[in-house]
Design a protein around this motif. Sequence first.
Motif, mmCIF file in Angstrom:
data_model
loop_
_atom_site.group_PDB
_atom_site.id
_atom_site.type_symbol
_atom_site.label_atom_id
_atom_site.label_comp_id
_atom_site.label_asym_id
_atom_site.label_seq_id
_atom_site.Cartn_x
_atom_site.Cartn_y
_atom_site.Cartn_z
ATOM 1 N N VAL A 55 12.935 7.910 66.017
ATOM 2 C CA VAL A 55 14.282 7.456 66.352
ATOM 3 C C VAL A 55 14.245 6.713 67.678
ATOM 4 O O VAL A 55 13.600 7.153 68.632
ATOM 5 C CB VAL A 55 15.273 8.638 66.448
ATOM 6 C CG1 VAL A 55 16.634 8.167 66.934
ATOM 7 C CG2 VAL A 55 15.396 9.357 65.113
ATOM 8 N N ARG A 56 14.924 5.576 67.745
ATOM 9 C CA ARG A 56 15.174 4.862 69.001
ATOM 10 C C ARG A 56 16.618 4.351 68.914
ATOM 11 O O ARG A 56 16.888 3.337 68.291
ATOM 12 C CB ARG A 56 14.192 3.714 69.196
ATOM 13 C CG ARG A 56 14.619 2.645 70.232
ATOM 14 C CD ARG A 56 14.830 3.180 71.627
ATOM 15 N NE ARG A 56 13.643 3.703 72.226
ATOM 16 C CZ ARG A 56 12.734 2.962 72.869
ATOM 17 N NH1 ARG A 56 12.904 1.672 72.993
ATOM 18 N NH2 ARG A 56 11.674 3.532 73.406
ATOM 19 N N GLN A 57 17.551 5.091 69.504
ATOM 20 C CA GLN A 57 18.957 4.730 69.431
ATOM 21 C C GLN A 57 19.227 3.519 70.308
ATOM 22 O O GLN A 57 18.883 3.513 71.487
ATOM 23 C CB GLN A 57 19.837 5.905 69.842
ATOM 24 C CG GLN A 57 19.641 7.135 68.939
ATOM 25 C CD GLN A 57 20.652 8.223 69.224
ATOM 26 O OE1 GLN A 57 21.847 8.048 68.997
ATOM 27 N NE2 GLN A 57 20.166 9.359 69.709
ATOM 28 N N VAL A 113 13.065 9.908 57.466
ATOM 29 C CA VAL A 113 13.819 10.434 58.603
ATOM 30 C C VAL A 113 15.302 10.191 58.357
ATOM 31 O O VAL A 113 15.710 9.083 57.978
ATOM 32 C CB VAL A 113 13.386 9.748 59.912
ATOM 33 C CG1 VAL A 113 14.266 10.200 61.070
ATOM 34 C CG2 VAL A 113 11.927 10.048 60.208
ATOM 35 N N ASP A 151 15.435 8.757 72.224
ATOM 36 C CA ASP A 151 14.264 8.662 71.343
ATOM 37 C C ASP A 151 13.895 10.027 70.779
ATOM 38 O O ASP A 151 14.145 11.064 71.393
ATOM 39 C CB ASP A 151 13.052 8.129 72.119
ATOM 40 C CG ASP A 151 13.364 6.843 72.866
ATOM 41 O OD1 ASP A 151 14.185 6.060 72.363
ATOM 42 O OD2 ASP A 151 12.776 6.631 73.948
ATOM 43 N N SER A 211 18.968 2.406 64.459
ATOM 44 C CA SER A 211 18.438 3.410 65.382
ATOM 45 C C SER A 211 17.073 3.940 64.940
ATOM 46 O O SER A 211 16.620 4.970 65.436
ATOM 47 C CB SER A 211 19.429 4.586 65.503
ATOM 48 O OG SER A 211 20.621 4.172 66.133
ATOM 49 N N HIS A 212 16.414 3.242 64.015
ATOM 50 C CA HIS A 212 15.105 3.701 63.560
ATOM 51 C C HIS A 212 14.048 3.467 64.635
ATOM 52 O O HIS A 212 14.147 2.551 65.457
ATOM 53 C CB HIS A 212 14.700 2.973 62.267
ATOM 54 C CG HIS A 212 14.404 1.505 62.467
ATOM 55 N ND1 HIS A 212 13.135 1.038 62.713
ATOM 56 C CD2 HIS A 212 15.215 0.416 62.464
ATOM 57 C CE1 HIS A 212 13.165 -0.285 62.848
ATOM 58 N NE2 HIS A 212 14.428 -0.679 62.705
ATOM 59 N N GLY A 213 13.024 4.322 64.621
ATOM 60 C CA GLY A 213 11.907 4.161 65.535
ATOM 61 C C GLY A 213 10.924 3.125 65.018
ATOM 62 O O GLY A 213 11.063 2.605 63.907
ATOM 63 N N PRO A 271 18.666 6.044 59.448
ATOM 64 C CA PRO A 271 18.901 5.702 60.856
ATOM 65 C C PRO A 271 19.406 4.293 61.090
ATOM 66 O O PRO A 271 19.995 4.021 62.138
ATOM 67 C CB PRO A 271 17.530 5.930 61.501
ATOM 68 C CG PRO A 271 16.553 5.785 60.385
ATOM 69 C CD PRO A 271 17.248 6.307 59.169
ATOM 70 N N GLY A 274 14.701 4.724 57.136
ATOM 71 C CA GLY A 274 14.087 5.966 57.598
ATOM 72 C C GLY A 274 12.745 6.256 56.958
ATOM 73 O O GLY A 274 12.200 7.342 57.147
ATOM 74 N N LEU A 318 19.147 10.678 60.266
ATOM 75 C CA LEU A 318 19.824 10.887 61.536
ATOM 76 C C LEU A 318 21.263 11.263 61.227
ATOM 77 O O LEU A 318 22.020 10.456 60.689
ATOM 78 C CB LEU A 318 19.759 9.617 62.382
ATOM 79 C CG LEU A 318 20.225 9.698 63.832
ATOM 80 C CD1 LEU A 318 19.401 10.715 64.612
ATOM 81 C CD2 LEU A 318 20.147 8.331 64.494
ATOM 82 N N GLU A 352 14.593 0.789 58.565
ATOM 83 C CA GLU A 352 16.010 1.102 58.697
ATOM 84 C C GLU A 352 16.463 2.166 57.708
ATOM 85 O O GLU A 352 17.447 2.862 57.939
ATOM 86 C CB GLU A 352 16.853 -0.166 58.526
ATOM 87 C CG GLU A 352 16.700 -1.138 59.680
ATOM 88 C CD GLU A 352 17.730 -2.242 59.639
ATOM 89 O OE1 GLU A 352 18.505 -2.312 58.653
ATOM 90 O OE2 GLU A 352 17.781 -3.042 60.592
#
Length: 247
Positions: free
Chosen positions: A165-167, A133, A116, A143-145, A140, A152, A135, A150
């Motif tokens: 971010v949350r991978q 954002v 994260d 993996s978006h937070g 992302p 970003g 990545l 999606e």
Amino acid sequence: MIRDEHFGEGRYEESERTIQRLLGIERDLVPVRGVGVEAEADWDNLRTPETYLGFDRGEHFASPNGPALDERRAYQVPESLGLNQWALAGEWTTGSENVVLDRAGGGIAFRFHARDAHLVLAPGAGQPIPFRVLLDGDAPGPSHGVDVDEGGVGVLADGRLYQLVRQGGAVRDWYLGVLGTHPDSAGRGWGRAVMRAGLARAAADGLPAILETSKPANVELYRRAGWEVVGSLAEPVPTWVMQQPRR
């Protein structure tokens, strides 16, 4: 009298046991499973500590020429960042405990190793501010937070902690802690063979190859093997960050 001391996240069960002991009670622990920004960190894949943006505690700042306290300045992101280094792009004012963007178009770059990425943001007295954002240079995607989509894209509407971010899968980074050759086998190419295997695997997965060494004598050794110095850290011990050119 201080009976216990702990800073930051983690060690929840031990902290609760200490509280129960001080209260003179003993009962089953209450499980707490947070979601979103409150979810517990992925401790097995966490190599990046809590990082502060500001002059007083802003360690590992990598923009050329360093920060200037309470002075509006144009910053740039270097060509590459070592693990846990961060940099600014655009016009910013660095305060004691924060950084303030003075002109639209600025950015923050950070090389981290964690599932994260969170950031405390505040819009000041102005209107909500859109932000994006990236990545590894791309949107992302999955993996978006929770605070960005999606693509970003997010909106800074109020001052709080934002999850950027949350991978979802494995954290995409490799780390080889120690690479050595037994003295009886020195000079036979075993160390280079292990290194070549790791580089080939990283190339197949599309990952950059980066190493860190705290021994000055090793810097030239790795240079001869094709590595380039891309950064350095002064603390806790002097460390050189080296990277293989992309092929």
